[in-house]
Design a protein around this motif. Structure first.
Motif: not given
Ligand SMILES: Nc1ncnc2c1ncn2[C@@H]1O[C@H](COP(=O)(O)OP(=O)(O)O)[C@@H](O)[C@H]1O
Ligand SMILES: [Mg+2]
Length: 159
Positions: A133-159
């Motif tokens: 088991r691993r816990t992975i914490l991802i902190t986006p610094l800047g709007s580019r990475y906020e959008k990236l994390c948001e998109a990945i969070y949706d895609e990863y949890s979506g399937d």
């Protein structure tokens, strides 16, 4: 940075970690910078391998233990840095050429070159739980990475 969102993922195997990382590789853009922190054996290099695969790198990605920077080619270059060995010698090896270049940079042990990191980056911290088991914490610094994390969070949890 108040209100800074942190994205939390839980994985149960190296494959799961690499599937998550692969999404970062798939959605990465030139000039993206990811930092990887976590104890030895947490999964920093495993994550980087998944990211590399998502970028289309076909060769073997392993820890750049004896070189500080290793370069791979996918649909764009991947610069994999492990600056652990730099110790206190905060020598500037021209990191900006990588950070602001036309590839994606992954930095293991970013604390060693903290002052030289670009202010906008994506910080990834992995910690071990029981077994695989691993816990992975991802902190986006800047709007580019906020959008990236948001998109990945949706895609990863979506399937
Ligand atoms: N959920 C998981 N995520 C990542 N790695 C895992 C996981 N479960 C087990 N592992 C194993 O943990 C080890 C992580 O090693 P590595 O990626 O080299 O760590 P680091 O680069 O942080 O020192 C690998 O042997 C990997 O197979
Ligand atoms: Mg490693």
């Amino acid at each position: 940075m108040s209100g800074q969102r942190v994205y939390e993922f839980f994985t149960h195997s190296v494959e799961e970690t690499q599937r998550l990382a692969g999404l970062f590789g798939k959605m990465a853009r030139p000039g993206d910078v990811f930092t990887m922190t976590g104890d030895l054996g947490a999964g920093k290099t495993s994550f980087t391998q998944g990211l590399a695969r998502g970028l289309g790198v076909t060769g073997v990605v392993n820890s750049p233990t004896f070189t500080i920077i290793k370069e791979y080619m996918g649909r764009m270059p991947l610069y994999h840095m492990d600056v652990y060995r730099m110790g206190d010698s905060l020598e500037d090896l021209g990191f900006d050429e990588y950070f602001y270049g036309d590839g994606v940079t992954v930095v293991e042990w970013p604390r060693m070159i903290e002052e030289q990191l670009p202010p906008e980056r994506c910080e990834i911290a992995i910690s071990r739980g029981e077994g695989d088991r691993r816990t992975i914490l991802i902190t986006p610094l800047g709007s580019r990475y906020e959008k990236l994390c948001e998109a990945i969070y949706d895609e990863y949890s979506g399937d």
